[in-house]
Write a protein that holds these residues in place. Sequence first.
Motif, short mmCIF file in Angstrom:
data_model
loop_
_atom_site.label_atom_id
_atom_site.label_comp_id
_atom_site.label_asym_id
_atom_site.label_seq_id
_atom_site.Cartn_x
_atom_site.Cartn_y
_atom_site.Cartn_z
N ALA A 14 13.72 -39.06 42.26
CA ALA A 14 12.58 -38.65 41.42
C ALA A 14 12.98 -38.60 39.94
O ALA A 14 12.24 -39.09 39.08
CB ALA A 14 12.05 -37.30 41.88
N LEU A 15 14.13 -38.01 39.65
CA LEU A 15 14.55 -37.92 38.24
C LEU A 15 14.83 -39.29 37.64
O LEU A 15 14.58 -39.50 36.45
CB LEU A 15 15.75 -36.99 38.11
N ALA A 16 15.31 -40.21 38.45
CA ALA A 16 15.50 -41.59 37.95
C ALA A 16 14.15 -42.19 37.56
O ALA A 16 14.03 -42.83 36.51
CB ALA A 16 16.19 -42.45 39.01
N GLY A 17 13.14 -41.98 38.38
CA GLY A 17 11.80 -42.48 38.06
C GLY A 17 11.25 -41.86 36.79
O GLY A 17 10.69 -42.55 35.93
N TRP A 18 11.41 -40.54 36.68
CA TRP A 18 10.92 -39.87 35.47
C TRP A 18 11.70 -40.33 34.23
O TRP A 18 11.11 -40.50 33.16
CB TRP A 18 11.00 -38.35 35.62
N CYS A 38 11.36 -46.02 43.22
CA CYS A 38 11.40 -44.56 43.20
C CYS A 38 10.29 -43.94 44.06
O CYS A 38 10.59 -43.24 45.02
CB CYS A 38 11.32 -44.07 41.76
N VAL A 39 9.03 -44.20 43.73
CA VAL A 39 7.94 -43.62 44.52
C VAL A 39 8.01 -44.15 45.95
O VAL A 39 7.90 -43.37 46.92
CB VAL A 39 6.55 -43.91 43.90
N GLY A 40 8.21 -45.44 46.12
CA GLY A 40 8.28 -46.02 47.45
C GLY A 40 9.42 -45.45 48.27
O GLY A 40 9.27 -45.14 49.46
N LEU A 41 10.58 -45.28 47.65
CA LEU A 41 11.73 -44.70 48.35
C LEU A 41 11.47 -43.25 48.73
O LEU A 41 11.84 -42.80 49.82
CB LEU A 41 12.99 -44.84 47.50
N TYR A 85 5.69 -33.41 47.14
CA TYR A 85 5.36 -33.11 45.74
C TYR A 85 6.01 -34.10 44.79
O TYR A 85 5.35 -34.60 43.86
CB TYR A 85 5.83 -31.69 45.35
N LEU A 86 7.29 -34.37 44.99
CA LEU A 86 8.00 -35.28 44.08
C LEU A 86 7.37 -36.67 44.07
O LEU A 86 7.19 -37.26 43.00
CB LEU A 86 9.47 -35.37 44.48
N ALA A 87 7.04 -37.18 45.24
CA ALA A 87 6.46 -38.53 45.33
C ALA A 87 5.10 -38.58 44.63
O ALA A 87 4.84 -39.49 43.83
CB ALA A 87 6.32 -38.95 46.79
N PHE A 88 4.24 -37.62 44.92
CA PHE A 88 2.90 -37.65 44.33
C PHE A 88 2.92 -37.37 42.84
O PHE A 88 2.19 -38.01 42.08
CB PHE A 88 1.97 -36.69 45.07
N ASP A 89 3.74 -36.44 42.39
CA ASP A 89 3.80 -36.16 40.96
C ASP A 89 4.32 -37.37 40.18
O ASP A 89 3.80 -37.69 39.10
CB ASP A 89 4.67 -34.93 40.67
N PHE A 91 4.07 -40.53 41.12
CA PHE A 91 3.00 -41.53 41.16
C PHE A 91 1.94 -41.22 40.10
O PHE A 91 1.51 -42.11 39.36
CB PHE A 91 2.38 -41.57 42.56
N ILE A 92 1.54 -39.98 40.02
CA ILE A 92 0.55 -39.57 39.01
C ILE A 92 1.12 -39.73 37.60
O ILE A 92 0.42 -40.17 36.68
CB ILE A 92 0.08 -38.12 39.26
N GLY A 93 2.39 -39.41 37.43
CA GLY A 93 3.03 -39.59 36.12
C GLY A 93 3.00 -41.05 35.69
O GLY A 93 2.73 -41.37 34.53
N GLN A 94 3.27 -41.94 36.63
CA GLN A 94 3.23 -43.36 36.28
C GLN A 94 1.80 -43.79 35.92
O GLN A 94 1.60 -44.54 34.98
CB GLN A 94 3.77 -44.23 37.39
#
Length: 142
Positions: A14-18, A38-41, A85-89, A91-94
Amino acid sequence: MPWGGLFTFVHVVALAGWALLFLAPRGPRVAAYVLYLCVGLLCLTYTVMFASQFGSIVAGDFLSVEGIRALFASDGGIVIGWTHYLAFDLFIGQWIAKDADHKGFSRVAQAPILLLTLLAGPIGLLIWLVVRERRARASVRG
């Protein structure tokens, strides 16, 4: 399952995605990394964890505070819920970042909204929805 290790793993993903959302130049390649890598993983990890605990999760009571508390009473329940939570947040951030780019918002203007989305997803999303609506109304009047 090694819940502590999985907890660390989903945080790193998650932090890598952010980090990509905040720091990398935006383009199709970075968007694909955030979405699929990130989201997919995170979604894949969630699916595996959920499947491993399926019986206890499905048997859970989702309609009462006590039932939800029971689901989160174990390390597995906490890690599975947190991964959700991490996945959805992320995704929404992107989505917010992509939408803000298309609407001409600077990265500096996006940063506090993205940070709020990282820390408290629905608050960041609510602020973005208000900000984007104001921009849309101003452009219609202008």
